[in-house]
Design a protein around this motif. Structure first.
Motif, PDB file in Angstrom:
ATOM      1  N   THR A  97     -35.427  45.183  62.081  1.00 52.34           N
ATOM      2  CA  THR A  97     -35.086  45.785  60.791  1.00 52.34           C
ATOM      3  C   THR A  97     -33.746  46.505  60.860  1.00 52.34           C
ATOM      4  OG1 THR A  97     -37.431  46.101  60.314  1.00 52.34           O
ATOM      5  CG2 THR A  97     -35.873  47.382  59.001  1.00 52.34           C
ATOM      6  N   ASP A  98     -33.485  47.159  61.991  1.00 57.60           N
ATOM      7  CA  ASP A  98     -32.238  47.900  62.141  1.00 57.60           C
ATOM      8  C   ASP A  98     -31.027  46.985  62.195  1.00 57.60           C
ATOM      9  OD1 ASP A  98     -33.442  50.419  62.204  1.00 57.60           O
ATOM     10  OD2 ASP A  98     -33.954  50.185  64.314  1.00 57.60           O
ATOM     11  N   ILE A  99     -31.223  45.734  62.660  1.00 60.92           N
ATOM     12  CA  ILE A  99     -30.060  44.843  62.803  1.00 60.92           C
ATOM     13  C   ILE A  99     -30.177  43.634  61.869  1.00 60.92           C
ATOM     14  CG2 ILE A  99     -29.601  45.523  65.189  1.00 60.92           C
ATOM     15  CD1 ILE A  99     -30.996  42.967  66.086  1.00 60.92           C
ATOM     16  N   ARG A 100     -30.856  43.847  60.739  1.00 64.45           N
ATOM     17  CA  ARG A 100     -31.076  42.718  59.822  1.00 64.45           C
ATOM     18  C   ARG A 100     -29.754  42.149  59.308  1.00 64.45           C
ATOM     19  NH1 ARG A 100     -34.232  47.000  56.628  1.00 64.45           N
ATOM     20  NH2 ARG A 100     -32.577  48.395  55.964  1.00 64.45           N
ATOM     21  N   ASN A 101     -28.761  43.037  59.078  1.00 67.12           N
ATOM     22  CA  ASN A 101     -27.472  42.560  58.581  1.00 67.12           C
ATOM     23  C   ASN A 101     -26.821  41.629  59.605  1.00 67.12           C
ATOM     24  OD1 ASN A 101     -25.172  42.684  56.676  1.00 67.12           O
ATOM     25  ND2 ASN A 101     -24.156  43.653  58.402  1.00 67.12           N
ATOM     26  N   ASN A 102     -26.968  41.971  60.883  1.00 62.18           N
ATOM     27  CA  ASN A 102     -26.387  41.146  61.940  1.00 62.18           C
ATOM     28  C   ASN A 102     -27.069  39.775  62.004  1.00 62.18           C
ATOM     29  OD1 ASN A 102     -24.629  40.859  64.343  1.00 62.18           O
ATOM     30  ND2 ASN A 102     -26.603  40.690  65.388  1.00 62.18           N
ATOM     31  N   GLY A 113     -26.492  33.902  61.078  1.00 62.40           N
ATOM     32  CA  GLY A 113     -26.798  32.690  60.329  1.00 62.40           C
ATOM     33  C   GLY A 113     -25.566  32.126  59.649  1.00 62.40           C
ATOM     34  N   TYR A 114     -24.738  32.981  59.097  1.00 67.29           N
ATOM     35  CA  TYR A 114     -23.518  32.547  58.421  1.00 67.29           C
ATOM     36  C   TYR A 114     -22.540  31.925  59.417  1.00 67.29           C
ATOM     37  CZ  TYR A 114     -19.269  32.780  55.572  1.00 67.29           C
ATOM     38  OH  TYR A 114     -18.108  32.474  54.890  1.00 67.29           O
ATOM     39  N   THR A 115     -22.426  32.534  60.585  1.00 70.95           N
ATOM     40  CA  THR A 115     -21.510  31.990  61.611  1.00 70.95           C
ATOM     41  C   THR A 115     -21.953  30.604  62.065  1.00 70.95           C
ATOM     42  OG1 THR A 115     -21.043  34.240  62.349  1.00 70.95           O
ATOM     43  CG2 THR A 115     -20.427  32.461  63.840  1.00 70.95           C
ATOM     44  N   TYR A 116     -23.262  30.450  62.292  1.00 68.59           N
ATOM     45  CA  TYR A 116     -23.777  29.125  62.686  1.00 68.59           C
ATOM     46  C   TYR A 116     -23.491  28.085  61.607  1.00 68.59           C
ATOM     47  CZ  TYR A 116     -26.195  30.402  66.998  1.00 68.59           C
ATOM     48  OH  TYR A 116     -26.476  30.773  68.282  1.00 68.59           O
ATOM     49  N   MET A 117     -23.571  28.500  60.350  1.00 68.36           N
ATOM     50  CA  MET A 117     -23.283  27.554  59.270  1.00 68.36           C
ATOM     51  C   MET A 117     -21.822  27.100  59.334  1.00 68.36           C
ATOM     52  SD  MET A 117     -23.738  28.016  55.158  1.00 68.36           S
ATOM     53  CE  MET A 117     -22.621  29.394  55.145  1.00 68.36           C
ATOM     54  N   GLY A 177     -33.229  36.954  57.959  1.00 68.78           N
ATOM     55  CA  GLY A 177     -32.561  38.110  57.360  1.00 68.78           C
ATOM     56  C   GLY A 177     -33.061  38.390  55.954  1.00 68.78           C
ATOM     57  N   LEU A 178     -33.320  37.314  55.158  1.00 63.04           N
ATOM     58  CA  LEU A 178     -33.814  37.483  53.798  1.00 63.04           C
ATOM     59  C   LEU A 178     -35.172  38.181  53.798  1.00 63.04           C
ATOM     60  CD1 LEU A 178     -33.572  36.947  50.759  1.00 63.04           C
ATOM     61  CD2 LEU A 178     -34.599  34.703  51.173  1.00 63.04           C
ATOM     62  N   SER A 179     -36.046  37.780  54.703  1.00 63.67           N
ATOM     63  CA  SER A 179     -37.387  38.389  54.758  1.00 63.67           C
ATOM     64  C   SER A 179     -37.310  39.866  55.130  1.00 63.67           C
ATOM     65  CB  SER A 179     -38.252  37.632  55.769  1.00 63.67           C
ATOM     66  OG  SER A 179     -37.747  37.804  57.091  1.00 63.67           O
ATOM     67  N   LEU A 194     -29.067  41.107  48.925  1.00 65.77           N
ATOM     68  CA  LEU A 194     -29.837  39.938  48.509  1.00 65.77           C
ATOM     69  C   LEU A 194     -28.943  38.907  47.819  1.00 65.77           C
ATOM     70  CD1 LEU A 194     -33.043  41.752  47.191  1.00 65.77           C
ATOM     71  CD2 LEU A 194     -32.829  40.363  49.271  1.00 65.77           C
ATOM     72  N   GLY A 195     -27.981  39.383  47.021  1.00 65.36           N
ATOM     73  CA  GLY A 195     -27.047  38.451  46.388  1.00 65.36           C
ATOM     74  C   GLY A 195     -26.237  37.686  47.413  1.00 65.36           C
ATOM     75  N   ALA A 196     -25.775  38.388  48.471  1.00 60.32           N
ATOM     76  CA  ALA A 196     -24.975  37.734  49.509  1.00 60.32           C
ATOM     77  C   ALA A 196     -25.813  36.742  50.323  1.00 60.32           C
ATOM     78  CB  ALA A 196     -24.367  38.787  50.424  1.00 60.32           C
ATOM     79  N   ILE A 197     -27.076  37.119  50.637  1.00 57.85           N
ATOM     80  CA  ILE A 197     -27.939  36.230  51.445  1.00 57.85           C
ATOM     81  C   ILE A 197     -28.281  34.952  50.684  1.00 57.85           C
ATOM     82  CG2 ILE A 197     -30.207  36.040  52.527  1.00 57.85           C
ATOM     83  CD1 ILE A 197     -30.015  39.081  53.088  1.00 57.85           C
TER      84      ILE A 197
END
Length: 605
Positions: A189-194, A199-203, A218-220, A231-234
């Motif tokens: 939970t503390d590193i959810r943004n990371n 995920g974005y980097t892998y994409m 990350g969304l969950s 949520l908009g960014a995810i």
């Protein structure tokens, strides 16, 4: 670009943060309430209210006990500017916060301000600047073991995101993997943004399977937070994944969710990515009409947000701080040299002046002492006798003069004033058909003349007495209050005296005290909106203590300009060696304290 934080930003602290506010006096005891209202103004998105409370909290920035709350507010304020697209204002605000953190040598808040600047540059699409400030923040955090892990991971995450946007994907993954090294001290939970950023980097690297895995994880983690911006960014990231994986229906659903949460967050920057990606999706599906619609929306947002002069403004802001820092260092050195020279000159001058003054004074005092010692014995008896005779003659002459003046005042001026009142009343009768303005004017003249007669009688009353007793004063106050009751409604008057009624003042003291009490009561009637006015007369040891107390609306003595009334009261009391003090509290009332020492009650004028 390089930063030397050891020689930095005291200049910025002086020039960029306004420590001198309006003359309003702030209480540090109510800081929590002020900061709470300031944060509420940000949530309400009220521009006027935000800037009003920003001015209110700025004085706290110079206080060691309160600067942290101020810097927390600075962070929220900078995020507000980011959301509004005012990036140059956000950077300027964070630079000022950085100056304060540097002044207090607070590594945590230095890193926090650097992270703010990095995040703003990233939104502004200046990824090199974002990386530069992110590295500075992480360097401070890595070398300070006292700073919480969440702050360190946040700085790493912001820097990694900037690497991503600058297409330095390997560097981005390095910084993101550093964050995973902090597990299990930090949970997911503390590193959810990371996790979302990984995920974005892998994409971007083309690893779509890992991209979806990390992004959905990350969304969950973010859904329970109700963080609309995140949520908009995810959902935007998931839509981008769907386009690359050729899952177009899935991607369109994700775009719809991204738009929904971006509208709620009012964070217009997210729409730059949404419309850009969705236009490409429509283009791949040969839906050129919708692709053109999204591209037009994208152009409108870019025109409104990314003005050409914004980049120039942010560069000028940074240059201003760097130039100011250099100029301050030079100015401090010059000032120190001048102060040292001036201090040496002043010490020498003071020593010479002091020595000369002491020598001259010693000579003068010695001469005076010798002369007085010689004459004192010869003149003492003669002086005592002359003083006694002069006192008796003076008292007799003064008594005769007082009686003559009081008779003249009563017989001549008093009768003339009475004649004026009578004439004015006759005019009112003769001009009964005159307009209201004239009648009011005549009524005012009559009222003023009547009041003058009352004051004349008070003066004659004081002049005809060698001394004025507490009983006399009490009687005169009651007489005045009876007149006041006729002119006012719903005000209770209370007069107390805890003092021997035969205690006496000189005529001058008694008259001045009575006039001050009159002025205090008049002020309470005119301005206090009181329902009760209390007058207390007391004596403690050798001091007469008189107070006029009302339960009216009160006022802030530091912010209200006091007029001639107080000046006259102070002047009257100073003439008899007394004092006037005012203590007023809003919604509670006002206390006017009068104090004078007991003196010889021989006749005074």
């Amino acid at each position: 670009m390089t930063f030397n934080f050891k020689t930095t930003i005291f200049l910025l602290f002086i020039y960029s943060v306004s420590f001198s506010q309006s003359k309003e006096v702030l209480s540090y005891d109510n800081s929590n309430a002020i900061f709470l209202k300031a944060r509420e103004s940000l949530k309400k998105n009220s521009e006027d209210s935000i800037h009003y409370y920003f001015k209110k909290v700025t004085p706290f920035s110079k206080n060691k006990k309160h600067y942290k709350k101020y810097l927390d507010f600075i962070t929220e304020f900078a995020h507000y500017y980011d959301g509004a697209g005012a990036f140059e204002k956000s950077i300027d605000l964070s630079q000022k916060g950085l100056a304060i953190a540097e002044f207090f040598e607070d590594n945590y808040y230095k890193s926090q301000m650097l992270v703010n600047i990095s995040a703003t540059y990233r939104i502004f699409h200046d990824y090199k600047k974002a990386i530069e400030y992110g590295k500075l923040a992480t360097k401070i955090l890595e070398n300070d073991k006292t700073i919480p892990l969440k702050s360190k991971t946040n700085a790493l995450s912001i820097t990694a995101a900037a690497f991503n946007e600058n297409n330095e994907l390997d560097s981005a993954l390095v910084y993101q993997k550093k964050i995973l090294n902090y597990l299990p001290e930090l949970d997911s939970t503390d590193i959810r943004n990371n996790i979302v950023n990984i995920g974005y980097t892998y994409m971007l690297l083309g690893d779509l399977e890992n991209s979806k895995l990390y992004t959905e994880r990350g969304l969950s983690l973010y859904k329970p937070t109700k963080n609309d911006y995140a949520l908009g960014a995810i959902y935007t990231n998931l839509a981008m994944y769907g386009r690359r994986a050729k899952k177009y229906k899935y991607a369109l659903r994700m775009f719809d969710s991204a738009i929904h949460y971006s509208n709620k967050s009012k964070y217009i920057e997210t729409f730059v990515w949404i419309y850009d990606e969705r236009a490409q999706l429509y283009k791949e599906n040969k839906n050129f009409v919708k692709a053109i619609e999204d591209l037009e929306k994208l152009l409108i947002i870019k025109d409104s947000v990314f003005k050409n002069d914004r980049a120039k403004s942010t560069l000028e802001t940074e240059a201003k701080y760097q130039t100011a820092k250099k100029e301050k260092e030079i100015a401090i050195q010059k000032e120190q040299l001048l102060e040292n020279k001036l201090a040496i000159k002043n010490r020498n001058l003071y020593a010479i002046l002091l020595g000369s003054a002491l020598l001259i004074l010693a000579i003068i005092f010695f001469a005076i002492y010798k002369r007085n010692q010689f004459k004192r014995k010869q003149l003492q008896k003669e002086i005592d006798l002359k003083d006694a005779l002069a006192t008796i003659k003076t008292q007799n002459r003064l008594q005769e003069q007082r009686l003559r003046i009081s008779r003249d005042l009563h017989d001549n001026i008093g009768s003339q004033l009475t004649f004026i009142i009578s004439s004015v009343d006759n005019l009112k009768f003769v001009t009964k058909d005159a307009n209201t303005k004239l009648k009011n004017k005549l009524a005012g003249i009559s009222s003023f003349t009547t009041e003058t007669i009352y004051e004349l009688r008070d003066t004659i009353w004081a002049m005809n007495k060698n001394e004025i007793t507490v009983e006399d004063l009490h009687t005169r106050i009651l007489s005045f209050i009876e007149k006041a009751k006729n002119a006012t409604e719903n005000i209770d008057f209370i007069v107390n005296y805890n003092i021997n009624k035969n205690e006496a003042f000189s005529s001058l003291e008694g008259m001045n005290i009575f006039r001050v009490i009159q002025e205090a009561i008049n002020n309470a009637i005119k301005y206090a909106q009181a329902s009760k006015i209390e007058i207390n007369i007391d004596k403690k040891e050798n001091q007469f203590l008189i107070s006029v107390i009302d339960n009216g609306i009160g006022f802030d003595i530091n912010s209200v300009e006091l007029g001639n009334g107080l000046s006259n009261m102070e002047k009257r009391m100073s003439e008899i060696g007394g004092t006037v003090k005012i203590d007023s509290k809003l919604e509670i009332g006002t206390i006017i304290n009068i104090e004078t020492s007991q003196k010889n009650t021989a006749n005074d004028v």
